[in-house]
Design a protein around this motif. Sequence first.
Motif, mmCIF file in Angstrom:
data_model
loop_
_atom_site.group_PDB
_atom_site.id
_atom_site.type_symbol
_atom_site.label_atom_id
_atom_site.label_comp_id
_atom_site.label_asym_id
_atom_site.label_seq_id
_atom_site.Cartn_x
_atom_site.Cartn_y
_atom_site.Cartn_z
ATOM 1 N N SER A 123 -17.818 -13.712 5.628
ATOM 2 C CA SER A 123 -17.721 -13.297 4.233
ATOM 3 C C SER A 123 -16.710 -12.156 4.121
ATOM 4 O O SER A 123 -16.288 -11.578 5.124
ATOM 5 C CB SER A 123 -19.088 -12.822 3.735
ATOM 6 N N ALA A 124 -16.345 -11.810 2.919
ATOM 7 C CA ALA A 124 -15.414 -10.693 2.706
ATOM 8 C C ALA A 124 -16.020 -9.391 3.222
ATOM 9 O O ALA A 124 -15.313 -8.564 3.811
ATOM 10 C CB ALA A 124 -15.084 -10.572 1.226
ATOM 11 N N GLU A 125 -17.336 -9.224 3.052
ATOM 12 C CA GLU A 125 -18.009 -8.017 3.547
ATOM 13 C C GLU A 125 -17.987 -7.966 5.076
ATOM 14 O O GLU A 125 -17.780 -6.909 5.660
ATOM 15 C CB GLU A 125 -19.465 -7.958 3.049
ATOM 16 N N ALA A 126 -18.203 -9.116 5.717
ATOM 17 C CA ALA A 126 -18.173 -9.164 7.177
ATOM 18 C C ALA A 126 -16.773 -8.863 7.699
ATOM 19 O O ALA A 126 -16.600 -8.143 8.687
ATOM 20 C CB ALA A 126 -18.651 -10.525 7.677
ATOM 21 N N GLN A 127 -15.757 -9.382 7.031
ATOM 22 C CA GLN A 127 -14.380 -9.099 7.440
ATOM 23 C C GLN A 127 -14.066 -7.618 7.278
ATOM 24 O O GLN A 127 -13.414 -7.023 8.154
ATOM 25 C CB GLN A 127 -13.405 -9.948 6.614
ATOM 26 N N ALA A 128 -14.524 -7.021 6.204
ATOM 27 C CA ALA A 128 -14.299 -5.584 5.995
ATOM 28 C C ALA A 128 -15.044 -4.762 7.056
ATOM 29 O O ALA A 128 -14.517 -3.762 7.556
ATOM 30 C CB ALA A 128 -14.758 -5.178 4.599
ATOM 31 N N PHE A 129 -16.247 -5.188 7.407
ATOM 32 C CA PHE A 129 -17.023 -4.498 8.434
ATOM 33 C C PHE A 129 -16.306 -4.555 9.782
ATOM 34 O O PHE A 129 -16.191 -3.551 10.486
ATOM 35 C CB PHE A 129 -18.421 -5.131 8.548
ATOM 36 N N ILE A 130 -15.788 -5.730 10.145
ATOM 37 C CA ILE A 130 -15.056 -5.874 11.404
ATOM 38 C C ILE A 130 -13.772 -5.053 11.369
ATOM 39 O O ILE A 130 -13.394 -4.424 12.359
ATOM 40 C CB ILE A 130 -14.770 -7.360 11.701
ATOM 41 N N ALA A 131 -13.087 -5.037 10.233
ATOM 42 C CA ALA A 131 -11.874 -4.229 10.104
ATOM 43 C C ALA A 131 -12.182 -2.752 10.304
ATOM 44 O O ALA A 131 -11.422 -2.027 10.954
ATOM 45 C CB ALA A 131 -11.229 -4.459 8.744
ATOM 46 N N ALA A 132 -13.320 -2.300 9.781
ATOM 47 C CA ALA A 132 -13.725 -0.906 9.982
ATOM 48 C C ALA A 132 -14.033 -0.647 11.447
ATOM 49 O O ALA A 132 -13.687 0.422 11.985
ATOM 50 C CB ALA A 132 -14.942 -0.583 9.119
ATOM 51 N N LYS A 133 -14.667 -1.597 12.109
ATOM 52 C CA LYS A 133 -14.951 -1.459 13.551
ATOM 53 C C LYS A 133 -13.658 -1.457 14.350
ATOM 54 O O LYS A 133 -13.545 -0.765 15.355
ATOM 55 C CB LYS A 133 -15.872 -2.598 14.031
ATOM 56 N N ALA A 134 -12.669 -2.215 13.908
ATOM 57 C CA ALA A 134 -11.381 -2.269 14.606
ATOM 58 C C ALA A 134 -10.706 -0.904 14.597
ATOM 59 O O ALA A 134 -10.101 -0.483 15.583
ATOM 60 C CB ALA A 134 -10.463 -3.307 13.980
ATOM 61 N N VAL A 135 -10.830 -0.202 13.477
ATOM 62 C CA VAL A 135 -10.258 1.156 13.377
ATOM 63 C C VAL A 135 -10.967 2.077 14.356
ATOM 64 O O VAL A 135 -10.339 2.883 15.058
ATOM 65 C CB VAL A 135 -10.354 1.677 11.932
#
Length: 162
Positions: A146-158
């Motif tokens: 989902s868009a929320e899951a992608q945003a969560f992973i992007a935050a973890k990537a940072v």
Amino acid sequence: MTTPFSYSITYTLDKSHYLETYDASAVAINPKKAYLIAIGLAALGFAILLFTQIEPFAAWFLIALGGLEVFSIRFRRSWWLARQLISKAASTDLTLTIDETGVTSQSIHVESHISWDDISKLEKTSQGWLLYHSGGKTYLSDRCLSAEAQAFIAAKAVLVSE
């Protein structure tokens, strides 16, 4: 107080999933170098066959090995896909869970958990995410996130890159 993030989805491991996974995670090879190895094996086999008294079986084995190497380079993607499609995991449902502890995959054949602490690198690809960890790499497709899951992973990537 914010609630901890948790996302779960179940999807089927089908041909399109495997093709996307291969395209995103396969290591690029230098075809010239790869074919050079194959040519070298075949040339060594012919040299042994023509210029030595060694049993011809060894020479023909090297020649065949060179031919097999050419075949494996040319049909690398197809061969990988075929192996995945005849595996016991093909066409089964996989439940992917992403939460504060990590990424968990569960099916009737496999159960794995990758902790966020174990991930050394998160890389965004054109269609998903590559998670590098001590066990290798794992691919997560955007089409099952989902868009929320992608945003969560992007935050973890940072966080992982820091």
